[in-house]
Design a protein around this motif. Structure first.
Motif, PDB file in Angstrom:
ATOM      1  N   GLU A  42       0.829  -1.201   0.000  1.00 14.91           N
ATOM      2  CA  GLU A  42       0.000   0.000   0.000  1.00 14.91           C
ATOM      3  C   GLU A  42       0.867   1.256   0.000  1.00 14.91           C
ATOM      4  OE1 GLU A  42      -2.818   0.120   3.170  1.00 14.91           O
ATOM      5  OE2 GLU A  42      -3.677  -1.807   2.644  1.00 14.91           O
ATOM      6  N   ALA A  43       0.369   2.278  -0.672  1.00 18.28           N
ATOM      7  CA  ALA A  43       1.073   3.560  -0.692  1.00 18.28           C
ATOM      8  C   ALA A  43       0.864   4.271   0.647  1.00 18.28           C
ATOM      9  CB  ALA A  43       0.532   4.423  -1.825  1.00 18.28           C
ATOM     10  N   ILE A  44       1.847   5.073   1.028  1.00 19.30           N
ATOM     11  CA  ILE A  44       1.732   5.843   2.263  1.00 19.30           C
ATOM     12  C   ILE A  44       0.839   7.045   1.978  1.00 19.30           C
ATOM     13  CG2 ILE A  44       2.984   7.178   3.995  1.00 19.30           C
ATOM     14  CD1 ILE A  44       5.424   5.414   3.350  1.00 19.30           C
ATOM     15  N   PRO A  45      -0.198   7.245   2.793  1.00 16.45           N
ATOM     16  CA  PRO A  45      -1.105   8.371   2.551  1.00 16.45           C
ATOM     17  C   PRO A  45      -0.369   9.709   2.624  1.00 16.45           C
ATOM     18  CG  PRO A  45      -2.037   6.855   4.153  1.00 16.45           C
ATOM     19  CD  PRO A  45      -0.630   6.417   3.908  1.00 16.45           C
ATOM     20  N   GLU A  46      -0.757  10.636   1.752  1.00 15.11           N
ATOM     21  CA  GLU A  46      -0.126  11.953   1.686  1.00 15.11           C
ATOM     22  C   GLU A  46      -0.235  12.684   3.022  1.00 15.11           C
ATOM     23  OE1 GLU A  46       2.343  14.239  -0.303  1.00 15.11           O
ATOM     24  OE2 GLU A  46       1.486  12.448  -1.184  1.00 15.11           O
ATOM     25  N   ARG A  47      -1.350  12.527   3.704  1.00 19.21           N
ATOM     26  CA  ARG A  47      -1.548  13.192   5.006  1.00 19.21           C
ATOM     27  C   ARG A  47      -0.508  12.712   6.027  1.00 19.21           C
ATOM     28  NH1 ARG A  47      -6.638  12.622   9.044  1.00 19.21           N
ATOM     29  NH2 ARG A  47      -6.005  14.258  10.464  1.00 19.21           N
ATOM     30  N   PHE A  48      -0.227  11.428   6.007  1.00 20.06           N
ATOM     31  CA  PHE A  48       0.753  10.873   6.932  1.00 20.06           C
ATOM     32  C   PHE A  48       2.148  11.409   6.624  1.00 20.06           C
ATOM     33  CE2 PHE A  48       3.496   7.341   8.454  1.00 20.06           C
ATOM     34  CZ  PHE A  48       3.165   7.419   9.795  1.00 20.06           C
ATOM     35  N   LEU A  49       2.475  11.501   5.338  1.00 20.20           N
ATOM     36  CA  LEU A  49       3.780  12.054   4.950  1.00 20.20           C
ATOM     37  C   LEU A  49       3.905  13.512   5.387  1.00 20.20           C
ATOM     38  CD1 LEU A  49       4.145  10.507   1.385  1.00 20.20           C
ATOM     39  CD2 LEU A  49       5.369   9.854   3.463  1.00 20.20           C
ATOM     40  N   ASP A  50       2.809  14.281   5.270  1.00 20.85           N
ATOM     41  CA  ASP A  50       2.816  15.673   5.725  1.00 20.85           C
ATOM     42  C   ASP A  50       3.055  15.761   7.231  1.00 20.85           C
ATOM     43  OD1 ASP A  50       2.367  16.548   3.139  1.00 20.85           O
ATOM     44  OD2 ASP A  50       0.194  16.781   3.419  1.00 20.85           O
ATOM     45  N   LEU A  51       2.412  14.885   7.979  1.00 17.87           N
ATOM     46  CA  LEU A  51       2.607  14.875   9.434  1.00 17.87           C
ATOM     47  C   LEU A  51       4.047  14.532   9.800  1.00 17.87           C
ATOM     48  CD1 LEU A  51      -0.692  13.143  10.609  1.00 17.87           C
ATOM     49  CD2 LEU A  51      -0.037  15.527  10.974  1.00 17.87           C
ATOM     50  N   LEU A  52       4.632  13.587   9.092  1.00 17.12           N
ATOM     51  CA  LEU A  52       6.033  13.235   9.350  1.00 17.12           C
ATOM     52  C   LEU A  52       6.964  14.408   9.038  1.00 17.12           C
ATOM     53  CD1 LEU A  52       6.192   9.580   7.984  1.00 17.12           C
ATOM     54  CD2 LEU A  52       6.337  10.303  10.366  1.00 17.12           C
ATOM     55  N   GLU A  53       6.673  15.132   7.977  1.00 22.27           N
ATOM     56  CA  GLU A  53       7.475  16.304   7.613  1.00 22.27           C
ATOM     57  C   GLU A  53       7.378  17.373   8.705  1.00 22.27           C
ATOM     58  OE1 GLU A  53      10.125  18.567   5.684  1.00 22.27           O
ATOM     59  OE2 GLU A  53       9.528  16.559   5.051  1.00 22.27           O
ATOM     60  N   LYS A  54       6.184  17.604   9.234  1.00 20.44           N
ATOM     61  CA  LYS A  54       6.004  18.581  10.307  1.00 20.44           C
ATOM     62  C   LYS A  54       6.759  18.150  11.566  1.00 20.44           C
ATOM     63  CE  LYS A  54       1.528  20.328   8.808  1.00 20.44           C
ATOM     64  NZ  LYS A  54       0.097  20.421   9.125  1.00 20.44           N
ATOM     65  N   LEU A  55       6.745  16.871  11.845  1.00 24.79           N
ATOM     66  CA  LEU A  55       7.476  16.362  13.000  1.00 24.79           C
ATOM     67  C   LEU A  55       8.973  16.578  12.828  1.00 24.79           C
ATOM     68  CD1 LEU A  55       7.549  14.807  15.684  1.00 24.79           C
ATOM     69  CD2 LEU A  55       7.618  12.710  14.357  1.00 24.79           C
ATOM     70  N   ASP A  56       9.489  16.311  11.644  1.00 24.76           N
ATOM     71  CA  ASP A  56      10.912  16.548  11.373  1.00 24.76           C
ATOM     72  C   ASP A  56      11.269  18.019  11.577  1.00 24.76           C
ATOM     73  OD1 ASP A  56      11.514  13.912  10.808  1.00 24.76           O
ATOM     74  OD2 ASP A  56      11.305  14.147   8.629  1.00 24.76           O
ATOM     75  N   GLN A  57      10.425  18.903  11.086  1.00 22.65           N
ATOM     76  CA  GLN A  57      10.685  20.335  11.239  1.00 22.65           C
ATOM     77  C   GLN A  57      10.657  20.745  12.703  1.00 22.65           C
ATOM     78  OE1 GLN A  57       7.785  22.264   8.768  1.00 22.65           O
ATOM     79  NE2 GLN A  57       8.811  21.695   6.861  1.00 22.65           N
ATOM     80  N   ALA A  58       9.700  20.217  13.463  1.00 21.79           N
ATOM     81  CA  ALA A  58       9.610  20.547  14.881  1.00 21.79           C
ATOM     82  C   ALA A  58      10.842  20.042  15.635  1.00 21.79           C
ATOM     83  CB  ALA A  58       8.343  19.949  15.471  1.00 21.79           C
ATOM     84  N   GLU A  59      11.322  18.854  15.283  1.00 25.77           N
ATOM     85  CA  GLU A  59      12.516  18.315  15.935  1.00 25.77           C
ATOM     86  C   GLU A  59      13.749  19.145  15.604  1.00 25.77           C
ATOM     87  OE1 GLU A  59      12.604  14.241  14.635  1.00 25.77           O
ATOM     88  OE2 GLU A  59      11.447  13.563  16.369  1.00 25.77           O
TER      89      GLU A  59
END
Length: 68
Positions: A42-59
């Motif tokens: 299954e493909a990773i949902p775009e929303r999940f990828l966006d959340l991971l990107e925000k987490l990386d930025q916050a870290e």
């Protein structure tokens, strides 16, 4: 002289497969492997990828503040 009874390798494999099919633990394992394989495809949902990107930025922001 004793004769040794040997089964054909194909026959032994068929017997093992038949016993595996009847084994409930094996059936569970087969279904879990099938489910896992389907989930991997299954493909990773775009929303999940966006959340991971925000987490990386916050870290990165948090580690930059700690470095100051």
């Amino acid at each position: 002289m004793t004769t040794q009874k040997t089964e054909a390798p194909d026959q032994r494999q068929l017997e093992l497969r038949a016993s595996d099919i009847l084994d409930p633990n094996n059936q569970i394992g087969v279904r879990l492997r099938s489910l896992y394989a389907a989930a991997q495809e299954e493909a990773i949902p775009e929303r999940f990828l966006d959340l991971l990107e925000k987490l990386d930025q916050a870290e990165m922001m948090a580690s930059a503040k700690m470095a100051e």
